[in-house]
Enzyme design. Structure first.
Site, PDB file in Angstrom:
ATOM      1  N   ARG A  15       0.843  -1.191   0.000  1.00  0.00           N
ATOM      2  CA  ARG A  15       0.000   0.000   0.000  1.00  0.00           C
ATOM      3  C   ARG A  15       0.890   1.258   0.000  1.00  0.00           C
ATOM      4  NH1 ARG A  15      -3.490  -1.350   5.249  1.00  0.00           N
ATOM      5  NH2 ARG A  15      -1.457  -2.213   5.805  1.00  0.00           N
ATOM      6  N   LYS A  75       2.228   2.170   7.050  1.00  0.00           N
ATOM      7  CA  LYS A  75       2.687   1.408   8.222  1.00  0.00           C
ATOM      8  C   LYS A  75       3.545   2.278   9.137  1.00  0.00           C
ATOM      9  CE  LYS A  75       1.795  -2.326   8.782  1.00  0.00           C
ATOM     10  NZ  LYS A  75       0.532  -2.880   9.344  1.00  0.00           N
ATOM     11  N   TYR A  94      -0.411   4.806  10.358  1.00  0.00           N
ATOM     12  CA  TYR A  94      -0.690   3.849  11.435  1.00  0.00           C
ATOM     13  C   TYR A  94       0.568   3.734  12.297  1.00  0.00           C
ATOM     14  CZ  TYR A  94      -4.927   1.971   9.154  1.00  0.00           C
ATOM     15  OH  TYR A  94      -6.180   1.813   8.618  1.00  0.00           O
ATOM     16  N   HIS A  96       0.364   2.110  16.061  1.00  0.00           N
ATOM     17  CA  HIS A  96       0.201   0.990  17.020  1.00  0.00           C
ATOM     18  C   HIS A  96       1.343   0.978  18.038  1.00  0.00           C
ATOM     19  CE1 HIS A  96      -3.245  -0.650  14.896  1.00  0.00           C
ATOM     20  NE2 HIS A  96      -2.587  -0.492  13.774  1.00  0.00           N
ATOM     21  N   GLU A 118      -4.903   4.935  13.842  1.00  0.00           N
ATOM     22  CA  GLU A 118      -5.758   4.005  14.590  1.00  0.00           C
ATOM     23  C   GLU A 118      -6.385   4.622  15.843  1.00  0.00           C
ATOM     24  OE1 GLU A 118      -2.493   3.696  14.350  1.00  0.00           O
ATOM     25  OE2 GLU A 118      -1.648   3.469  16.358  1.00  0.00           O
ATOM     26  N   SER A 134     -11.231  -3.207   8.204  1.00  0.00           N
ATOM     27  CA  SER A 134     -12.135  -4.269   8.647  1.00  0.00           C
ATOM     28  C   SER A 134     -13.126  -4.607   7.539  1.00  0.00           C
ATOM     29  CB  SER A 134     -12.900  -3.839   9.907  1.00  0.00           C
ATOM     30  OG  SER A 134     -12.066  -3.897  11.039  1.00  0.00           O
ATOM     31  N   SER A 220     -24.938 -15.626  20.429  1.00  0.00           N
ATOM     32  CA  SER A 220     -23.700 -16.392  20.546  1.00  0.00           C
ATOM     33  C   SER A 220     -23.536 -16.939  21.967  1.00  0.00           C
ATOM     34  CB  SER A 220     -22.513 -15.483  20.200  1.00  0.00           C
ATOM     35  OG  SER A 220     -21.311 -16.192  20.355  1.00  0.00           O
ATOM     36  N   ASP A 270      -5.327 -11.101  14.399  1.00  0.00           N
ATOM     37  CA  ASP A 270      -4.452  -9.999  14.843  1.00  0.00           C
ATOM     38  C   ASP A 270      -4.656  -9.681  16.323  1.00  0.00           C
ATOM     39  OD1 ASP A 270      -6.988  -8.950  14.412  1.00  0.00           O
ATOM     40  OD2 ASP A 270      -6.239  -6.995  13.766  1.00  0.00           O
ATOM     41  N   ALA A 299      -2.707 -12.502   8.996  1.00  0.00           N
ATOM     42  CA  ALA A 299      -2.843 -11.409   9.968  1.00  0.00           C
ATOM     43  C   ALA A 299      -3.011 -10.046   9.301  1.00  0.00           C
ATOM     44  CB  ALA A 299      -1.636 -11.404  10.896  1.00  0.00           C
TER      45      ALA A 299
HETATM   46  N1  LIG Z   1      -6.738 -10.224   9.906  1.00  0.00           N
HETATM   47  C1  LIG Z   1      -6.841  -9.005   9.420  1.00  0.00           C
HETATM   48  O1  LIG Z   1      -6.186  -8.635   8.428  1.00  0.00           O
HETATM   49  C2  LIG Z   1      -7.794  -8.036  10.048  1.00  0.00           C
HETATM   50  C3  LIG Z   1      -8.151  -6.860   9.363  1.00  0.00           C
HETATM   51  C4  LIG Z   1      -9.090  -6.007   9.958  1.00  0.00           C
HETATM   52  C5  LIG Z   1      -9.627  -6.310  11.229  1.00  0.00           C
HETATM   53  N2  LIG Z   1      -9.211  -7.463  11.853  1.00  0.00           N
HETATM   54  C6  LIG Z   1      -9.748  -7.879  13.169  1.00  0.00           C
HETATM   55  O2  LIG Z   1     -11.052  -8.409  13.052  1.00  0.00           O
HETATM   56  C7  LIG Z   1     -11.664  -8.390  14.356  1.00  0.00           C
HETATM   57  C8  LIG Z   1     -13.080  -7.841  14.249  1.00  0.00           C
HETATM   58  O3  LIG Z   1     -13.008  -6.454  13.920  1.00  0.00           O
HETATM   59  P1  LIG Z   1     -14.319  -5.548  13.751  1.00  0.00           P
HETATM   60  O4  LIG Z   1     -13.840  -4.257  13.170  1.00  0.00           O
HETATM   61  O5  LIG Z   1     -15.368  -6.302  13.042  1.00  0.00           O
HETATM   62  O6  LIG Z   1     -14.754  -5.334  15.266  1.00  0.00           O
HETATM   63  P2  LIG Z   1     -16.212  -4.850  15.770  1.00  0.00           P
HETATM   64  O7  LIG Z   1     -16.000  -4.300  17.129  1.00  0.00           O
HETATM   65  O8  LIG Z   1     -16.863  -4.015  14.735  1.00  0.00           O
HETATM   66  O9  LIG Z   1     -17.058  -6.213  15.877  1.00  0.00           O
HETATM   67  C9  LIG Z   1     -16.787  -7.213  16.806  1.00  0.00           C
HETATM   68  C10 LIG Z   1     -18.090  -7.917  17.171  1.00  0.00           C
HETATM   69  O10 LIG Z   1     -17.775  -9.069  17.972  1.00  0.00           O
HETATM   70  C11 LIG Z   1     -18.883  -9.245  18.834  1.00  0.00           C
HETATM   71  N3  LIG Z   1     -18.541 -10.198  19.891  1.00  0.00           N
HETATM   72  C12 LIG Z   1     -17.796 -10.022  21.010  1.00  0.00           C
HETATM   73  N4  LIG Z   1     -17.751 -11.160  21.729  1.00  0.00           N
HETATM   74  C13 LIG Z   1     -18.462 -12.094  21.025  1.00  0.00           C
HETATM   75  C14 LIG Z   1     -18.775 -13.453  21.242  1.00  0.00           C
HETATM   76  N5  LIG Z   1     -18.347 -14.117  22.326  1.00  0.00           N
HETATM   77  N6  LIG Z   1     -19.533 -14.094  20.317  1.00  0.00           N
HETATM   78  C15 LIG Z   1     -19.970 -13.436  19.211  1.00  0.00           C
HETATM   79  N7  LIG Z   1     -19.717 -12.151  18.980  1.00  0.00           N
HETATM   80  C16 LIG Z   1     -18.964 -11.489  19.870  1.00  0.00           C
HETATM   81  C17 LIG Z   1     -19.201  -7.826  19.302  1.00  0.00           C
HETATM   82  O11 LIG Z   1     -20.506  -7.745  19.864  1.00  0.00           O
HETATM   83  C18 LIG Z   1     -19.068  -7.069  17.991  1.00  0.00           C
HETATM   84  O12 LIG Z   1     -20.312  -6.962  17.308  1.00  0.00           O
HETATM   85  C19 LIG Z   1     -10.718  -7.536  15.212  1.00  0.00           C
HETATM   86  O13 LIG Z   1      -9.906  -8.372  15.981  1.00  0.00           O
HETATM   87  C20 LIG Z   1      -9.893  -6.793  14.195  1.00  0.00           C
HETATM   88  O14 LIG Z   1      -8.644  -6.381  14.711  1.00  0.00           O
HETATM   89  C21 LIG Z   1      -8.310  -8.302  11.283  1.00  0.00           C
END
Ligand SMILES: NC(=O)c1ccc[n+]([C@@H]2O[C@H](COP(=O)([O-])OP(=O)(O)OC[C@H]3O[C@@H](n4cnc5c(N)ncnc54)[C@H](O)[C@@H]3O)[C@@H](O)[C@H]2O)c1
Length: 371
Positions: A15, A75, A94, A96, A118, A134, A220, A270, A299
């Site tokens: 990026r 980054k 970013y 962090h 962030e 996300s 859930s 992550d 990740a």
């Molecule tokens: N791997 C990657 O490249 C990448 C990229 C972007 C975001 N992410 C990660 O994805 C994850 C989700 O991000 P987001 O922006 O959607 O967060 P968000 O806060 O918008 O959504 C998280 C959801 O999880 C729910 N939740 C919490 N505990 C729960 C449970 N026990 N059962 C079911 N649902 C539950 C919450 O109520 C919420 O609706 C984060 O860890 C974020 O860092 C990873």
């Protein structure tokens, strides 16, 4: 103001901080933009594209760090870049910092004014500069999962949309926030049978209203999760508990109730991942198999679609960049409390409370440096 953007040097980062279109906007506002040669190649933008947008191509990063009042990146600055930062310069990217004492120490030492994407907030405690990533990861999770479901990739040979006369694949999305919503949208679009689990009644209600009969919602808890896992072809892990490691909702034992060749995509990797058997993988080797279940745990998923991610990021970072350039960082932050939340380090002081607390620095409130 003279603003610069450089070629990202972190491993496999394609990026770039400013697209040619963003350079054009800054140029139209009367600013001079320096771009390191080749900075945009990872998103298919050539030096000529930047020049056509009014940018000035420079031979290397040292020229840009030495000559620009603000540097816009993606980054966190790597050690070689941190050595080039200086007092009176704005770094907008970013960062962090909380888990990164080395970077924090270097930023403090440099005297730079560092604004972290962030921690910039929006109305209703949102994090608008994180949201697009996300959205990208959520949408990508279905395409990654669909590929992993193919036999050649270890999956059970299921086409998510099915075909006339054959039932569609079953997709379970755990967590209905930004990632989960976008994953569900893609899965519904493919014609899959989609169920979203969340613990927040308001989230479930929003999802129910949006998707109507096109996706099911389920509270859930352990029992409902076990029931969902039994018939699932693809499970997306998208939970987040702010400030905490992701809860391990699917244990190794629970893999035993799943269909062999089913796929887990752990987007929450992550934050440590929400499946006990998850460990971080890379775009060059994204999957592995445990107990017959394919795991995809990349990740930095947005890095795989660098062009889309860069444009999505620029859509939310550019308005603030323009304000900083037009008004100067101090007036821009004073005028916008959401942007002010982005200030992490200024002139040798840590201005973001959580970073100061985590890493043992004295905290200087942003309000104190703005007056
Ligand atoms: N791997 C990657 O490249 C990448 C990229 C972007 C975001 N992410 C990660 O994805 C994850 C989700 O991000 P987001 O922006 O959607 O967060 P968000 O806060 O918008 O959504 C998280 C959801 O999880 C729910 N939740 C919490 N505990 C729960 C449970 N026990 N059962 C079911 N649902 C539950 C919450 O109520 C919420 O609706 C984060 O860890 C974020 O860092 C990873």
């Amino acid at each position: 103001m003279r603003i610069g953007t450089v070629r990202e040097i972190k491993n496999h980062e394609y990026r770039v901080g400013l697209t040619p279109e963003s350079v054009k906007e800054l140029h139209v506002h009367g600013h001079e933009v320096w771009v390191e040669t080749g900075a945009g190649l990872g998103i298919g933008a050539s030096d000529a594209d930047y020049e056509a947008a009014g940018g000035v191509i420079q031979p290397d990063a040292p020229t840009i760090f030495a000559g620009c009042e603000m540097v816009v990146k993606v980054k966190e600055p790597q050690a070689a870049e941190r050595a080039m930062l200086r007092e009176g310069q704005v770094l907008y990217t970013y960062l962090h910092l909380a888990p990164d004492p080395e970077q924090t120490a270097d930023l403090v030492k440099s005297g730079v004014t560092a604004i972290a994407y962030e921690t910039v907030t929006g109305p209703g405690h949102t994090l608008p500069l994180l949201k697009p990533m996300s959205q990208v990861a959520g949408r990508m999770s279905i395409q990654a999962g669909a590929t992993a479901l193919e036999k050649a990739h270890g999956g059970r040979g299921v086409l998510l949309g099915g075909v006339p006369g054959v039932l569609p694949g079953k997709v379970i999305v755990i967590g209905g926030g930004v990632v989960g919503f976008n994953a569900a949208q893609m899965a519904v679009g493919l014609g899959a049978d989609v169920t979203i689990l969340d613990r927040d009644p308001e989230v479930l209600e929003r999802l129910g209203i949006h998707f109507e009969s096109r996706a099911k919602t389920h509270f859930s808890n352990h029992a409902n999760l076990v029931e969902s896992l039994r018939g699932a072809d693809l499970v997306i892990g998208a939970v987040l508990i702010p400030g905490a490691a992701a809860p391990k909702l699917v244990t190794r034992e629970m893999l035993g109730i799943m269909q062999p060749g089913a796929v887990l995509v752990d987007v929450a990797i992550d934050q440590g991942g929400c499946f006990e058997t998850s460990h971080a993988t890379t775009h060059s080797d994204p999957t592995y198999v445990i107990d017959g279940i394919v795991h995809y745990c990349v990740a930095n998923m947005p890095g795989g679609v660098a062009r889309t991610s860069t444009y999505a990021l620029n859509n939310v970072t550019l308005p603030h960049a323009l304000k900083i350039a037009d008004l100067g960082w101090k007036k821009a932050l004073a005028a916008n409390p959401y942007l002010a939340e982005g200030l992490n380090v200024h002139a040798g002081k840590v201005t973001y409370e959580a970073v100061a607390r985590e890493l043992g620095y004295e905290w200087t409130p942003t309000a104190a440096v703005l007056t």
